[in-house]
Write a protein that holds these residues in place. Structure first.
Motif, mmCIF file in Angstrom:
data_model
loop_
_atom_site.group_PDB
_atom_site.id
_atom_site.type_symbol
_atom_site.label_atom_id
_atom_site.label_comp_id
_atom_site.label_asym_id
_atom_site.label_seq_id
_atom_site.Cartn_x
_atom_site.Cartn_y
_atom_site.Cartn_z
ATOM 1 N N ALA A 65 7.479 5.928 -1.133
ATOM 2 C CA ALA A 65 7.327 4.562 -1.650
ATOM 3 C C ALA A 65 8.234 4.274 -2.846
ATOM 4 O O ALA A 65 8.699 3.143 -3.039
ATOM 5 N N ARG A 66 8.499 5.316 -3.631
ATOM 6 C CA ARG A 66 9.258 5.090 -4.873
ATOM 7 C C ARG A 66 10.680 4.624 -4.598
ATOM 8 O O ARG A 66 11.259 3.865 -5.375
ATOM 9 N N THR A 104 -11.521 4.433 3.895
ATOM 10 C CA THR A 104 -10.480 5.055 4.716
ATOM 11 C C THR A 104 -10.988 6.417 5.200
ATOM 12 O O THR A 104 -12.055 6.868 4.832
ATOM 13 N N ARG A 105 -10.157 7.069 6.040
ATOM 14 C CA ARG A 105 -10.525 8.367 6.593
ATOM 15 C C ARG A 105 -10.820 9.367 5.472
ATOM 16 O O ARG A 105 -11.770 10.125 5.519
ATOM 17 N N GLU A 128 8.785 6.244 4.504
ATOM 18 C CA GLU A 128 9.465 7.116 3.537
ATOM 19 C C GLU A 128 8.682 7.121 2.230
ATOM 20 O O GLU A 128 7.642 6.472 2.120
ATOM 21 N N GLU A 136 0.836 -1.206 0.000
ATOM 22 C CA GLU A 136 0.000 0.000 0.000
ATOM 23 C C GLU A 136 0.870 1.255 0.000
ATOM 24 O O GLU A 136 1.755 1.414 0.857
ATOM 25 N N LEU A 176 -4.791 4.438 -2.364
ATOM 26 C CA LEU A 176 -6.130 4.893 -1.986
ATOM 27 C C LEU A 176 -6.094 6.374 -1.628
ATOM 28 O O LEU A 176 -5.336 6.791 -0.748
ATOM 29 N N HIS A 177 -6.871 7.136 -2.342
ATOM 30 C CA HIS A 177 -6.962 8.582 -2.128
ATOM 31 C C HIS A 177 -5.595 9.258 -2.149
ATOM 32 O O HIS A 177 -5.191 9.920 -1.183
ATOM 33 N N PRO A 178 -4.854 9.066 -3.243
ATOM 34 C CA PRO A 178 -3.576 9.794 -3.337
ATOM 35 C C PRO A 178 -3.831 11.298 -3.322
ATOM 36 O O PRO A 178 -4.915 11.759 -3.689
ATOM 37 N N ASP A 179 -2.822 12.045 -2.894
ATOM 38 C CA ASP A 179 -2.978 13.511 -2.844
ATOM 39 C C ASP A 179 -3.372 14.035 -4.225
ATOM 40 O O ASP A 179 -2.721 13.704 -5.215
ATOM 41 N N CYS A 204 3.717 2.015 2.900
ATOM 42 C CA CYS A 204 4.655 3.138 2.797
ATOM 43 C C CYS A 204 3.919 4.421 3.153
ATOM 44 O O CYS A 204 2.821 4.674 2.644
ATOM 45 N N GLU A 205 4.536 5.242 3.995
ATOM 46 C CA GLU A 205 3.895 6.502 4.386
ATOM 47 C C GLU A 205 4.934 7.415 5.038
ATOM 48 O O GLU A 205 5.437 7.102 6.110
ATOM 49 N N PHE A 207 -0.453 5.065 3.116
ATOM 50 C CA PHE A 207 -1.536 4.430 3.886
ATOM 51 C C PHE A 207 -2.230 5.385 4.854
ATOM 52 O O PHE A 207 -3.204 5.000 5.515
ATOM 53 N N GLY A 208 -1.782 6.632 4.953
ATOM 54 C CA GLY A 208 -2.447 7.582 5.860
ATOM 55 C C GLY A 208 -2.341 7.089 7.294
ATOM 56 O O GLY A 208 -1.239 6.858 7.797
ATOM 57 N N PHE A 268 1.056 11.199 -7.652
ATOM 58 C CA PHE A 268 1.829 9.959 -7.600
ATOM 59 C C PHE A 268 1.749 9.191 -8.925
ATOM 60 O O PHE A 268 2.732 8.619 -9.381
#
Ligand SMILES: C[S@@+](CC[C@H](N)C(=O)[O-])C[C@H]1O[C@@H](n2cnc3c(N)ncnc32)[C@H](O)[C@@H]1O
Length: 236
Positions: A120-121, A215-216, A118, A67, A138-141, A91-92, A70-71, A153
């Motif tokens: 993810a890439r 998710t939130r 950190e 993921e 999920l819900h990328p910026d 990753c977050e 992940f917020g 992303f």
């Protein structure tokens, strides 16, 4: 641990995330960072070695699901509890979110999650090809301003990397409540030769599959009258 968003001799990565922390973590969260994170934190070997993500788990795991962003980790934790036979990598870079997931890991006694706190890439480029069984974004910026679209992303380059890592037939799941980003995600992914959109009717993208907890950010979208869309793609 802190690693700059650069990737070896390659060009520096464009920053795709906002804040790394807000002020003050509650004691329970600080405690989880100090006492849980060290045992689930991913530490990579020397730069020259490619990593099989399965090797990051002590227990033997059947598959690895990944993921990105992940917020607070609600989705990752839900999936990990539901699928103890699968290894989960999250990753977050937002440390408050990492601390929330660490609390959840401890409270639920979960042993099949590993965290990369950190970008993810940086981790993805170290993985061997065709080693991931599922990938969640999920819900990328949304980065709504045109001049910031390069921060989103999903770009052709990141899709190339996801295609490299996913096994043939593996699923890529995305969600967003941002209309313009939804079009962007569909456009970029549908036109990428490695992915096929799995939707057969509007129901497939207006409603999440049963195993997909909101998710939130998804809940925020619903409350604000922006129902999210859910996209499932298959690695061809
Ligand atoms: C809008 S939030 C959504 C969080 C969560 N997925 C949810 O649905 O509640 C997007 C998250 O992606 C993270 N993010 C952005 N770029 C990232 C990257 N390159 N690697 C890992 N996470 C990233 C951000 O820090 C942020 O927490």
């Amino acid at each position: 641990m802190s690693q700059k968003p650069t990737s070896g001799a390659k060009k520096p990565l464009i920053r795709s995330y906002g804040r790394r922390r807000t002020k003050g973590l509650r004691p329970i969260r600080t405690n989880a960072i100090n006492n849980v994170l060290p045992s689930v934190n991913i530490v990579l070997p020397d730069d020259s070695v490619s990593v099989d993500p399965q090797s990051l788990f002590d227990l033997s795991v059947k598959n690895v699901w990944f993921e990105i962003g992940f917020g607070n980790g609600e989705h990752l934790l839900h999936q990990a509890i539901r699928h103890p036979e699968i290894g989960f990598i999250g990753c977050e870079p937002f440390i408050n979110g990492v601390s929330a997931l660490c609390v959840g890991i401890r409270e639920n006694n979960v042993s099949n999650i590993r965290i990369w706190p950190e970008d993810a890439r940086i981790l993805m480029e170290r993985f061997k090809p065709q080693t991931l069984d599922r990938l969640f974004l999920l819900h990328p910026d949304p980065w709504p301003k045109s001049r910031h679209h390069k921060r989103r992303f999903v770009q052709t380059e990141t899709l190339d990397e996801m295609a490299r890592l996913l096994k043939p037939g593996a699923e890529l799941r995305m969600a967003t409540d941002h209309r313009d980003l939804a079009i962007w995600l569909l456009d970029k992914t549908c036109f990428h030769s490695a992915f096929k959109w799995l939707a057969t009717s509007a129901d497939d993208w207006r409603h999440p599959p049963d195993d997909w907890p909101e998710t939130r950010y998804g809940q925020k979208g619903v409350k604000a009258g922006r129902p999210p869309v859910y996209f499932s793609f298959q690695r061809i």
